[in-house]
Design an enzyme around this catalytic site. Sequence first.
Site, PDB file in Angstrom:
ATOM      1  CD  GLU A  44      18.256  76.060  63.104  1.00  0.00           C
ATOM      2  OE1 GLU A  44      17.204  74.982  62.344  1.00  0.00           O
ATOM      3  OE2 GLU A  44      18.286  76.626  62.087  1.00  0.00           O
ATOM      4  N   GLY A 149      24.546  68.961  60.166  1.00  0.00           N
ATOM      5  CA  GLY A 149      23.172  70.345  59.899  1.00  0.00           C
ATOM      6  C   GLY A 149      22.206  70.269  58.695  1.00  0.00           C
ATOM      7  CB  SER A 151      18.049  67.774  55.676  1.00  0.00           C
ATOM      8  OG  SER A 151      17.691  68.537  57.355  1.00  0.00           O
ATOM      9  CB  SER A 153      19.304  61.304  57.840  1.00  0.00           C
ATOM     10  OG  SER A 153      18.257  62.249  59.044  1.00  0.00           O
ATOM     11  CG  ASP A 197      15.574  68.839  58.811  1.00  0.00           C
ATOM     12  OD1 ASP A 197      15.272  69.752  58.878  1.00  0.00           O
ATOM     13  OD2 ASP A 197      16.156  67.875  59.758  1.00  0.00           O
TER      14      ASP A 197
END
Length: 411
Positions: A44, A149, A151, A153, A197
Site C-alpha cells: 500500500e 478503494g 479502483s 476510476s 490500479d
Amino acid sequence: MSDTPGHDTHEHGPERTAEAFREVFGHAPAGVWAAPGRVNLIGEHTDYNDGFVMPLALPHTCLAAVSPRSDGVLRVHSGDAPGGVVELRVADLAPFEAGGDRGGWAAYPAGVVWALAEAGLLPGSGGSGGDRTAGADLHFESTVPTGAGLSSSAALEVVTATALNELYGLGIAPQRIAQLCQRAENAFVGVPCGIMDQTASACCTEGHALFLDARDLTQRQVPFDLAAEGLRLLVVDTQVKHELGDGAYANRRAACETAARALGVRALRDVPFEELDATLAELERLGCDAATRRRVRHVVTEDRRVEEVIERLDAGDTRSIGPVLTAGHASCRDDFEISCAELDLVVETANAAGALGARMTGGGFGGSAIVLVEEADAEAVSKSVTEAFGAAGHRAPRIFPAVPSAGARRL
C-alpha cells in the site's frame, strides 16, 4: 472515487449495456468492453515510491459500449450517474486547474482521450486533424463499488482506453494502456495516483495475483487459487466513502518525496530494509519530523512485506501470509496514518473471530479491508464483523469474496 459511476445493486452484461447504448445514442455500438476493479493483497502506497505491489482483479467490472466517431466529438453517458449525455470536443480537452472542480465522473474517460491525443496516438491528433479527429460515443455501466478503494476510476479509464485501442487499431500494449490511464488521472483529473490500479485493471489474469515492480514495470502472474486450498479472501466494504483528491493522499506522497530528496535517493524504494534504523536516525539528524519518518518506515517495511508474501506463496504456504497482512494494517494505521475506526474494527473483529489475517486495502481514509479466512470460517467471521458494526452504530458493511479475475477485454 465518490464521483465515478458504479454500484453493485443491478445486474449488467454486454447485451444490456449494448441495448442501453442504442437507447441513448440511437444506433448500435461497435462493441462492448470490460475492465475490472481491483483489490490489493499487499503493498500500500508503495507504487509511487517505485516499490512493489500485489493486486488482483475483481469480478466486478466497468462495461463500455462504444462506437467510433470521425468528427472530433466525444459523447459519454453513464447508466450509474445522474445527468444525460456529456458532449465534448476532443480538440478542446484540457487538464483541470489544481484545486478546482475536476469535472465529475466524465473527467475520467475524457482524460483518457486527452492522454491518447497528447501522445499522438489518436487518429487526427497530430495537429491538423480538425473535425477529422477521432472521437467516440461511449455508454458505461459498472458493478465496481465507488468510494470503496476498489479502483472504480481505474476501471473506467482502462475500459475506455482498451475500447479505443481496438476500435482505432492503435496497437497499444496493456501496460502502456495503464500508463496512459495513469497520465489521465494524474495530469487531467488531478489525482496523484501511482501505477498500480490501472496496471491491475489492464493486466491481471484469472486465478492469479499480479506482482508488479512499479519502477521498471516488470510483472509476474502469481498463482492464487484460494478455493483449491480451502481458503477465502473476503472484501469488507465499510461503506465509508473517501476522496483521494482531497489532499490527504497528496500529503502522504509529498512526505515520501521530501524524505527521498533528503536522503539523496531517487525514491524510498532505494532504502534497504536492513538499513532502516540507520536511515530513520539520519532523517532525524537532517531535521525531518516524526511524521515523515513514520511514512518512510511504512514504505520500507511494506516493500519487505510484499517480498515476504511472494516468498510464502511461491513456497505454497498461503496460510502463513495472514500475519503479514495484519502487520501491514498496523503499519498503515500507525505509521502511514491512513486507516479509520471502521477499518480498524474490521481487522480487530475478524482476527478475534478466527481469521488468518486482515488489513485495510486501497488508498485509505475509508474504503475496504481484506480478510483471509478458512473457507469453513468465512460465514462466522462475516457475521462477527457485521454484528460489531451494528454494535458500534456503523452502517452495515458489504462483504463479498475476492475472486482473482481477468483484466480488460472485449466481450
